[in-house]
Design a protein around this motif. Structure first.
Motif, PDB file in Angstrom:
ATOM      1  N   LEU A   1       0.825  -1.208   0.000  1.00 44.69           N
ATOM      2  CA  LEU A   1       0.000   0.000   0.000  1.00 44.69           C
ATOM      3  C   LEU A   1       0.858   1.256   0.000  1.00 44.69           C
ATOM      4  O   LEU A   1       0.535   2.245  -0.676  1.00 44.69           O
ATOM      5  CB  LEU A   1      -0.942   0.000   1.207  1.00 44.69           C
ATOM      6  CG  LEU A   1      -1.870   1.215   1.338  1.00 44.69           C
ATOM      7  CD1 LEU A   1      -2.792   1.333   0.130  1.00 44.69           C
ATOM      8  CD2 LEU A   1      -2.690   1.121   2.624  1.00 44.69           C
ATOM      9  N   GLU A   2       1.959   1.250   0.723  1.00 43.30           N
ATOM     10  CA  GLU A   2       2.844   2.413   0.749  1.00 43.30           C
ATOM     11  C   GLU A   2       3.372   2.724  -0.650  1.00 43.30           C
ATOM     12  O   GLU A   2       3.412   3.880  -1.078  1.00 43.30           O
ATOM     13  CB  GLU A   2       4.012   2.187   1.705  1.00 43.30           C
ATOM     14  CG  GLU A   2       4.944   3.381   1.783  1.00 43.30           C
ATOM     15  CD  GLU A   2       6.077   3.200   2.785  1.00 43.30           C
ATOM     16  OE1 GLU A   2       6.815   4.177   3.009  1.00 43.30           O
ATOM     17  OE2 GLU A   2       6.225   2.087   3.331  1.00 43.30           O
ATOM     18  N   LYS A   3       3.768   1.692  -1.384  1.00 41.45           N
ATOM     19  CA  LYS A   3       4.264   1.900  -2.748  1.00 41.45           C
ATOM     20  C   LYS A   3       3.170   2.482  -3.647  1.00 41.45           C
ATOM     21  O   LYS A   3       3.424   3.362  -4.472  1.00 41.45           O
ATOM     22  CB  LYS A   3       4.795   0.581  -3.311  1.00 41.45           C
ATOM     23  CG  LYS A   3       5.974   0.011  -2.531  1.00 41.45           C
ATOM     24  CD  LYS A   3       6.497  -1.276  -3.133  1.00 41.45           C
ATOM     25  CE  LYS A   3       7.581  -1.878  -2.232  1.00 41.45           C
ATOM     26  NZ  LYS A   3       8.360  -2.933  -2.861  1.00 41.45           N
ATOM     27  N   VAL A   4       1.961   1.984  -3.466  1.00 40.56           N
ATOM     28  CA  VAL A   4       0.827   2.466  -4.258  1.00 40.56           C
ATOM     29  C   VAL A   4       0.556   3.946  -3.956  1.00 40.56           C
ATOM     30  O   VAL A   4       0.336   4.752  -4.871  1.00 40.56           O
ATOM     31  CB  VAL A   4      -0.418   1.607  -3.974  1.00 40.56           C
ATOM     32  CG1 VAL A   4      -1.671   2.227  -4.601  1.00 40.56           C
ATOM     33  CG2 VAL A   4      -0.211   0.192  -4.510  1.00 40.56           C
ATOM     34  N   LEU A   5       0.576   4.313  -2.690  1.00 41.71           N
ATOM     35  CA  LEU A   5       0.321   5.708  -2.320  1.00 41.71           C
ATOM     36  C   LEU A   5       1.400   6.642  -2.848  1.00 41.71           C
ATOM     37  O   LEU A   5       1.097   7.771  -3.265  1.00 41.71           O
ATOM     38  CB  LEU A   5       0.189   5.831  -0.801  1.00 41.71           C
ATOM     39  CG  LEU A   5      -1.051   5.158  -0.193  1.00 41.71           C
ATOM     40  CD1 LEU A   5      -1.053   5.280   1.323  1.00 41.71           C
ATOM     41  CD2 LEU A   5      -2.345   5.735  -0.778  1.00 41.71           C
ATOM     42  N   TRP A   6       2.660   6.182  -2.873  1.00 42.08           N
ATOM     43  CA  TRP A   6       3.700   7.008  -3.483  1.00 42.08           C
ATOM     44  C   TRP A   6       3.405   7.200  -4.970  1.00 42.08           C
ATOM     45  O   TRP A   6       3.668   8.261  -5.536  1.00 42.08           O
ATOM     46  CB  TRP A   6       5.074   6.391  -3.282  1.00 42.08           C
ATOM     47  CG  TRP A   6       5.630   6.594  -1.908  1.00 42.08           C
ATOM     48  CD1 TRP A   6       6.014   5.647  -1.002  1.00 42.08           C
ATOM     49  CD2 TRP A   6       5.857   7.853  -1.259  1.00 42.08           C
ATOM     50  NE1 TRP A   6       6.446   6.218   0.160  1.00 42.08           N
ATOM     51  CE2 TRP A   6       6.370   7.578   0.030  1.00 42.08           C
ATOM     52  CE3 TRP A   6       5.687   9.191  -1.637  1.00 42.08           C
ATOM     53  CZ2 TRP A   6       6.699   8.576   0.940  1.00 42.08           C
ATOM     54  CZ3 TRP A   6       6.007  10.191  -0.733  1.00 42.08           C
ATOM     55  CH2 TRP A   6       6.510   9.878   0.529  1.00 42.08           C
ATOM     56  N   GLY A   7       2.840   6.176  -5.614  1.00 37.46           N
ATOM     57  CA  GLY A   7       2.459   6.320  -7.018  1.00 37.46           C
ATOM     58  C   GLY A   7       1.417   7.396  -7.224  1.00 37.46           C
ATOM     59  O   GLY A   7       1.476   8.177  -8.190  1.00 37.46           O
ATOM     60  N   TYR A   8       0.443   7.463  -6.314  1.00 42.87           N
ATOM     61  CA  TYR A   8      -0.589   8.501  -6.440  1.00 42.87           C
ATOM     62  C   TYR A   8      -0.059   9.877  -6.059  1.00 42.87           C
ATOM     63  O   TYR A   8      -0.628  10.895  -6.477  1.00 42.87           O
ATOM     64  CB  TYR A   8      -1.818   8.135  -5.603  1.00 42.87           C
ATOM     65  CG  TYR A   8      -2.672   7.087  -6.285  1.00 42.87           C
ATOM     66  CD1 TYR A   8      -3.518   7.435  -7.334  1.00 42.87           C
ATOM     67  CD2 TYR A   8      -2.594   5.754  -5.913  1.00 42.87           C
ATOM     68  CE1 TYR A   8      -4.279   6.478  -7.985  1.00 42.87           C
ATOM     69  CE2 TYR A   8      -3.348   4.784  -6.557  1.00 42.87           C
ATOM     70  CZ  TYR A   8      -4.191   5.153  -7.595  1.00 42.87           C
ATOM     71  OH  TYR A   8      -4.929   4.199  -8.250  1.00 42.87           O
ATOM     72  N   SER A   9       1.017   9.923  -5.312  1.00 41.29           N
ATOM     73  CA  SER A   9       1.571  11.216  -4.909  1.00 41.29           C
ATOM     74  C   SER A   9       2.194  11.981  -6.077  1.00 41.29           C
ATOM     75  O   SER A   9       2.401  13.191  -5.978  1.00 41.29           O
ATOM     76  CB  SER A   9       2.625  11.024  -3.809  1.00 41.29           C
ATOM     77  OG  SER A   9       3.842  10.527  -4.346  1.00 41.29           O
TER      78      SER A   9
END
Length: 271
Positions: free
Chosen positions: A17-25
């Motif tokens: 999930l952390e990697k995914v959220l960095w993608g949306y950032s």
């Protein structure tokens, strides 16, 4: 008000999930909110989300329910209700979006349609290797970087290199149906609510497709964007996949098709 609400489903997978959220950032399209559909994760997931919120990196609404086994359809319905935008993009907590992911969904959205995207599956070794810098720099979408880290040659690699006319051509030629795919699909909230969201009798296996089939029965059409809206899918185990859930869901989907159902009595609004 956001133009797009992004629903991301998750369950006890903070590293992914952390990697995914960095993608949306680092999305090129900025006016969106994220609604986390959390199917009973422990405190580590909440801590991760609170950390992102505290940094002001993303506008996140954490929608959580008690852990009662795999109840993804139920938490997705709660997330749909929580969405502020008229337009909803749905993906999963193991799918990192390319920087233009939301821009593509926003570009192609159209009244009377939903959008059907795909994903690019990564093996476990590369999934583990990807870090924050690889996401922010776009390395994890770069075919050379992926090949240097062990990715094998495949026709599917075209998903990562297609742009413009090539992606349009491959969207048109792909034999894959333009179905509602939970890892990468989008549509109008009013249409999703009009079919009463997800059927909460359904556990793992095709509950997203069944939602799309009711949208078709309602008269909504679909557009294929699997070579345009790109996300990479991180590998993981699927312990919740059982023959019983697959067979049960197939029966529900058959009834939806044969009876041309537009509504489920087991969705957002209960019987």
């Amino acid at each position: 008000m956001p133009d797009i609400s992004v629903i991301i489903s998750t369950y006890n997978a903070e590293a992914w999930l952390e990697k995914v959220l960095w993608g949306y950032s680092c999305q090129s399209f900025k006016n969106f909110e994220i609604v986390i559909a959390d199917d009973g994760s422990g405190p580590k997931t909440k801590e991760l989300i609170e950390d992102f919120k505290a940094k002001g990196i993303l506008d996140i609404n954490h929608v959580w329910q008690e852990d009662e086994g795999f109840q993804k359809s139920r938490i997705l319905n709660k997330a749909i209700e929580a969405c502020k935008a008229d337009y909803i993009v749905m993906s999963d907590g193991d799918c990192i979006p390319r920087a233009d992911f939301l821009e593509v969904h926003n570009q192609y959205k159209q009244k009377g349609y939903f959008l059907s995207g795909g994903y690019f599956m990564l093996p476990m070794d590369i999934s583990l290797k990807i870090n924050k810098e690889d996401i922010l720099s776009g390395n994890c979408f770069d075919l050379k970087w992926l090949s240097d880290n062990g990715l094998k040659r495949s026709f599917k690699n075209n998903k990562l290199t297609s742009k413009g006319l090539k992606s349009e051509l491959l969207n048109a030629l792909t034999p894959t149906n333009a179905s509602w795919n939970g890892h990468n699909a989008s549509g109008w909230k009013q249409d999703i609510v009009a079919v009463n969201g997800f059927d909460e009798r359904m556990q793992y296996g095709g509950q997203d497709r069944e939602l799309g089939e009711r949208l078709f029965n309602l008269g909504i059409k679909s557009k294929q964007i699997r070579y345009s809206a790109i996300c990479v899918h991180l590998d993981h185990k699927r312990g919740y996949k059982t023959p019983e859930s697959i067979n049960k869901n197939l029966e529900i989907r058959a009834a939806t098709k044969n009876e041309k159902k537009k509504w489920t009595d087991y969705g957002i609004v209960k019987k």
